[in-house]
Design a protein around this motif. Sequence first.
Motif, PDB file in Angstrom:
ATOM      1  N   ASP A   1       0.852  -1.189   0.000  1.00 17.69           N
ATOM      2  CA  ASP A   1       0.000   0.000   0.000  1.00 17.69           C
ATOM      3  C   ASP A   1       0.885   1.235   0.000  1.00 17.69           C
ATOM      4  OD1 ASP A   1      -1.946   2.031   0.542  1.00 17.69           O
ATOM      5  OD2 ASP A   1      -3.195   0.547   1.549  1.00 17.69           O
ATOM      6  N   VAL A   2       0.592   2.192  -0.888  1.00 18.01           N
ATOM      7  CA  VAL A   2       1.414   3.398  -0.943  1.00 18.01           C
ATOM      8  C   VAL A   2       1.164   4.304   0.262  1.00 18.01           C
ATOM      9  CG1 VAL A   2       1.589   3.357  -3.460  1.00 18.01           C
ATOM     10  CG2 VAL A   2      -0.259   4.653  -2.374  1.00 18.01           C
ATOM     11  N   THR A   3       0.075   4.067   0.992  1.00 12.29           N
ATOM     12  CA  THR A   3      -0.156   4.784   2.251  1.00 12.29           C
ATOM     13  C   THR A   3      -0.305   3.730   3.346  1.00 12.29           C
ATOM     14  OG1 THR A   3      -2.520   4.950   1.741  1.00 12.29           O
ATOM     15  CG2 THR A   3      -1.144   6.824   1.182  1.00 12.29           C
ATOM     16  N   GLY A   4      -1.429   3.710   4.038  1.00  9.21           N
ATOM     17  CA  GLY A   4      -1.684   2.641   5.002  1.00  9.21           C
ATOM     18  C   GLY A   4      -0.996   2.797   6.342  1.00  9.21           C
ATOM     19  N   ASP A   5      -0.526   3.987   6.655  1.00  4.22           N
ATOM     20  CA  ASP A   5       0.085   4.181   7.967  1.00  4.22           C
ATOM     21  C   ASP A   5      -1.011   4.275   9.035  1.00  4.22           C
ATOM     22  OD1 ASP A   5       3.206   5.233   8.479  1.00  4.22           O
ATOM     23  OD2 ASP A   5       1.828   5.592  10.137  1.00  4.22           O
ATOM     24  N   GLY A   6      -0.651   4.144  10.285  1.00  5.04           N
ATOM     25  CA  GLY A   6      -1.572   4.396  11.385  1.00  5.04           C
ATOM     26  C   GLY A   6      -2.742   3.445  11.467  1.00  5.04           C
ATOM     27  N   PRO A   7      -3.963   3.936  11.163  1.00  3.39           N
ATOM     28  CA  PRO A   7      -5.162   3.121  11.366  1.00  3.39           C
ATOM     29  C   PRO A   7      -5.141   1.784  10.638  1.00  3.39           C
ATOM     30  CG  PRO A   7      -5.753   5.406  10.985  1.00  3.39           C
ATOM     31  CD  PRO A   7      -4.274   5.299  10.736  1.00  3.39           C
ATOM     32  N   ALA A   8      -4.697   1.765   9.376  1.00  6.42           N
ATOM     33  CA  ALA A   8      -4.659   0.507   8.627  1.00  6.42           C
ATOM     34  C   ALA A   8      -3.698  -0.482   9.279  1.00  6.42           C
ATOM     35  CB  ALA A   8      -4.257   0.767   7.182  1.00  6.42           C
ATOM     36  N   HIS A   9      -2.551   0.006   9.717  1.00  6.26           N
ATOM     37  CA  HIS A   9      -1.584  -0.867  10.377  1.00  6.26           C
ATOM     38  C   HIS A   9      -2.171  -1.430  11.667  1.00  6.26           C
ATOM     39  CE1 HIS A   9       1.953  -2.035  12.741  1.00  6.26           C
ATOM     40  NE2 HIS A   9       2.587  -2.165  11.582  1.00  6.26           N
ATOM     41  N   ASP A  10      -2.854  -0.594  12.429  1.00  5.70           N
ATOM     42  CA  ASP A  10      -3.445  -1.057  13.684  1.00  5.70           C
ATOM     43  C   ASP A  10      -4.465  -2.166  13.439  1.00  5.70           C
ATOM     44  OD1 ASP A  10      -1.915   0.793  15.005  1.00  5.70           O
ATOM     45  OD2 ASP A  10      -3.513   2.280  15.209  1.00  5.70           O
ATOM     46  N   ARG A  11      -5.298  -1.992  12.433  1.00  7.08           N
ATOM     47  CA  ARG A  11      -6.306  -3.006  12.137  1.00  7.08           C
ATOM     48  C   ARG A  11      -5.666  -4.301  11.659  1.00  7.08           C
ATOM     49  NH1 ARG A  11     -11.332   0.007   8.999  1.00  7.08           N
ATOM     50  NH2 ARG A  11     -11.544   1.791  10.417  1.00  7.08           N
ATOM     51  N   LEU A  12      -4.710  -4.181  10.756  1.00  5.64           N
ATOM     52  CA  LEU A  12      -4.077  -5.390  10.210  1.00  5.64           C
ATOM     53  C   LEU A  12      -3.252  -6.115  11.262  1.00  5.64           C
ATOM     54  CD1 LEU A  12      -3.031  -4.072   6.694  1.00  5.64           C
ATOM     55  CD2 LEU A  12      -4.770  -5.795   7.198  1.00  5.64           C
ATOM     56  N   SER A  13      -2.720  -5.392  12.230  1.00  8.89           N
ATOM     57  CA  SER A  13      -1.930  -6.044  13.286  1.00  8.89           C
ATOM     58  C   SER A  13      -2.788  -6.975  14.128  1.00  8.89           C
ATOM     59  CB  SER A  13      -1.268  -4.986  14.182  1.00  8.89           C
ATOM     60  OG  SER A  13      -2.246  -4.265  14.909  1.00  8.89           O
ATOM     61  N   ARG A  14      -4.110  -6.783  14.076  1.00 14.54           N
ATOM     62  CA  ARG A  14      -5.018  -7.647  14.814  1.00 14.54           C
ATOM     63  C   ARG A  14      -5.674  -8.709  13.918  1.00 14.54           C
ATOM     64  NH1 ARG A  14      -6.317  -2.417  16.790  1.00 14.54           N
ATOM     65  NH2 ARG A  14      -8.190  -2.337  15.493  1.00 14.54           N
ATOM     66  N   THR A  15      -5.183  -8.810  12.666  1.00 20.49           N
ATOM     67  CA  THR A  15      -5.747  -9.752  11.704  1.00 20.49           C
ATOM     68  C   THR A  15      -4.855 -10.982  11.605  1.00 20.49           C
ATOM     69  OG1 THR A  15      -6.669  -7.912  10.428  1.00 20.49           O
ATOM     70  CG2 THR A  15      -6.498 -10.054   9.316  1.00 20.49           C
ATOM     71  N   PRO A  16      -5.321 -12.164  11.998  1.00 15.28           N
ATOM     72  CA  PRO A  16      -4.476 -13.365  11.963  1.00 15.28           C
ATOM     73  C   PRO A  16      -3.898 -13.655  10.579  1.00 15.28           C
ATOM     74  CG  PRO A  16      -6.459 -13.775  13.242  1.00 15.28           C
ATOM     75  CD  PRO A  16      -6.638 -12.436  12.610  1.00 15.28           C
ATOM     76  N   ALA A  17      -4.664 -13.384   9.512  1.00 20.41           N
ATOM     77  CA  ALA A  17      -4.194 -13.680   8.158  1.00 20.41           C
ATOM     78  C   ALA A  17      -2.970 -12.851   7.779  1.00 20.41           C
ATOM     79  CB  ALA A  17      -5.318 -13.437   7.145  1.00 20.41           C
ATOM     80  N   ALA A  18      -2.725 -11.741   8.483  1.00 17.90           N
ATOM     81  CA  ALA A  18      -1.584 -10.889   8.163  1.00 17.90           C
ATOM     82  C   ALA A  18      -0.252 -11.580   8.428  1.00 17.90           C
ATOM     83  CB  ALA A  18      -1.669  -9.592   8.963  1.00 17.90           C
ATOM     84  N   ARG A  19      -0.270 -12.641   9.205  1.00 22.70           N
ATOM     85  CA  ARG A  19       0.983 -13.360   9.488  1.00 22.70           C
ATOM     86  C   ARG A  19       1.409 -14.250   8.328  1.00 22.70           C
ATOM     87  NH1 ARG A  19      -1.736 -14.190  14.580  1.00 22.70           N
ATOM     88  NH2 ARG A  19      -2.317 -16.270  13.854  1.00 22.70           N
ATOM     89  N   ASP A  20       0.484 -14.543   7.419  1.00 21.05           N
ATOM     90  CA  ASP A  20       0.742 -15.531   6.383  1.00 21.05           C
ATOM     91  C   ASP A  20       1.165 -14.923   5.052  1.00 21.05           C
ATOM     92  OD1 ASP A  20      -0.044 -17.528   8.192  1.00 21.05           O
ATOM     93  OD2 ASP A  20      -2.157 -17.247   7.653  1.00 21.05           O
ATOM     94  N   SER A  21       1.124 -13.615   4.935  1.00 24.09           N
ATOM     95  CA  SER A  21       1.507 -12.938   3.701  1.00 24.09           C
ATOM     96  C   SER A  21       2.541 -11.867   4.001  1.00 24.09           C
ATOM     97  CB  SER A  21       0.277 -12.293   3.034  1.00 24.09           C
ATOM     98  OG  SER A  21      -0.696 -13.255   2.684  1.00 24.09           O
ATOM     99  N   ALA A  22       3.248 -11.437   2.960  1.00 26.60           N
ATOM    100  CA  ALA A  22       4.157 -10.300   3.087  1.00 26.60           C
ATOM    101  C   ALA A  22       3.351  -9.038   2.843  1.00 26.60           C
ATOM    102  CB  ALA A  22       5.293 -10.413   2.086  1.00 26.60           C
ATOM    103  N   ILE A  23       3.318  -8.142   3.823  1.00 30.71           N
ATOM    104  CA  ILE A  23       2.521  -6.921   3.746  1.00 30.71           C
ATOM    105  C   ILE A  23       3.444  -5.728   3.962  1.00 30.71           C
ATOM    106  CG2 ILE A  23       0.574  -5.650   4.704  1.00 30.71           C
ATOM    107  CD1 ILE A  23      -0.436  -8.329   5.834  1.00 30.71           C
ATOM    108  N   VAL A  24       3.420  -4.792   3.017  1.00 27.06           N
ATOM    109  CA  VAL A  24       4.251  -3.594   3.115  1.00 27.06           C
ATOM    110  C   VAL A  24       3.338  -2.372   3.012  1.00 27.06           C
ATOM    111  CG1 VAL A  24       6.156  -2.265   2.154  1.00 27.06           C
ATOM    112  CG2 VAL A  24       6.210  -4.767   2.071  1.00 27.06           C
ATOM    113  N   LEU A  25       3.276  -1.586   4.080  1.00 32.26           N
ATOM    114  CA  LEU A  25       2.507  -0.353   4.102  1.00 32.26           C
ATOM    115  C   LEU A  25       3.446   0.850   4.001  1.00 32.26           C
ATOM    116  CD1 LEU A  25       0.038  -1.176   7.039  1.00 32.26           C
ATOM    117  CD2 LEU A  25      -0.214  -1.707   4.603  1.00 32.26           C
ATOM    118  N   SER A  26       2.861   2.027   3.814  1.00 23.99           N
ATOM    119  CA  SER A  26       3.637   3.284   3.803  1.00 23.99           C
ATOM    120  C   SER A  26       4.699   3.273   2.717  1.00 23.99           C
ATOM    121  CB  SER A  26       4.286   3.524   5.176  1.00 23.99           C
ATOM    122  OG  SER A  26       3.347   3.380   6.217  1.00 23.99           O
ATOM    123  N   ALA A  27       4.326   2.811   1.518  1.00 22.40           N
ATOM    124  CA  ALA A  27       5.286   2.692   0.423  1.00 22.40           C
ATOM    125  C   ALA A  27       5.055   3.779  -0.614  1.00 22.40           C
ATOM    126  CB  ALA A  27       5.175   1.305  -0.221  1.00 22.40           C
TER     127      ALA A  27
END
Length: 377
Positions: free
Chosen positions: A105-131
């Motif tokens: 995600d070219v943005t995704g700082d703050g709120p998006a990161h907080d939500r995804l940090s509580r998402t179990p599926a986020a552990r199974d993929s490579a996720i790059v925010l704030s790009a």
Amino acid sequence: MTGATDRLIGVVGATGAVGGAAVHRLRALGYTRLLLGGRRPEPLAAFAARLGGDAGARRADADSPESLSAFCDGCDVVLNCAGPSYRIADAVAVAALAAGADYVDVTGDGPAHDRLSRTPAARDSAIVLSAGVLPGLSALLPRWFAARYGLERMSVHAGGLERCTEAAAGDLLLSLPGAEDPAAVFGEPLAAWRDGRVVARALRAADGVRVPGFPGTAFVQPFLTGEARRLAAVLRLRGLEWYNVHPGERTRAVLTSFAGRPGADPEDAAARLRRAADLDLAGRTPYYRLVYALTGPSGDRRTMTVGLPDSYRMTGRVGAQAVDAVARGLVPRGLHHAADVLDPASTVAALFDDPSEGTLRVEDTRPDSSEDEEGHL
């Protein structure tokens, strides 16, 4: 055997200012299997036809989970270039993760990161925010600098004179004092980092200021982002101040009129901001700059200046470089900010390989020397 460039890359917001630049950069990096996504089918199809090869188009509306699910199905990596980030939050990411894709995600700082940090599926993929440029390149550059020279303090001025997209207007208004929606704000107006902690209301906004590295005068708005706080903590900086610079007179008038006014209609404010930016830009050459005043551990001082003809194009380039790193397996699984996982040296070199897209200059600003140490990259 297939390589990284054979993977299917989906780009949401592909016909926008950022998304279009990302698509062209991905093609230049060798990616031919591109799926273009957005709300309007006709421009998407026309863009895909111009690209040729294996480029395709499919509807992807951030307000429609069904369309996002259908778009992400089959993608290896999904790049989100749509905005504003506070409204989209993790909507595209959730669809991508459900489809088993990696995500950038070219943005995704703050709120998006907080939500995804509580998402179990986020552990199974490579996720790059704030790009993007800010956040993204804005933190990657100090890391690049610190690795070469060391860094103890920095003061940054970022801004310019350019068009204001709908997504950018929405996010920019959240940097003003009075923008206090806890679900959206991704920084603290007027704050500074000093001796290991955030100091609230340490700085003041000012109009009619002459800023080194910028022509004319500007409205200067201190805004300590979450990215800046993380950077200061990781690099153990003693001081960090960040200022958004707005040179356009009409843009300044809109921003100052909405500063300190919680409850203002966000759609009306964004529309006024976009019109003001267009009027300010009429007949003038657009530009965007990042000017860093940097102090090393021994007191040596340098100025690092980034000059961009279009910050949206560079944001697309940063997003594409992050996709390339993910596709090549250079980013581990889990949730990351771009500046934390992209290699500073190779990424900065790649981003500034074309002077028409942007220049990077480091100058020694010690009293006894004014020589340019690194020149242009």
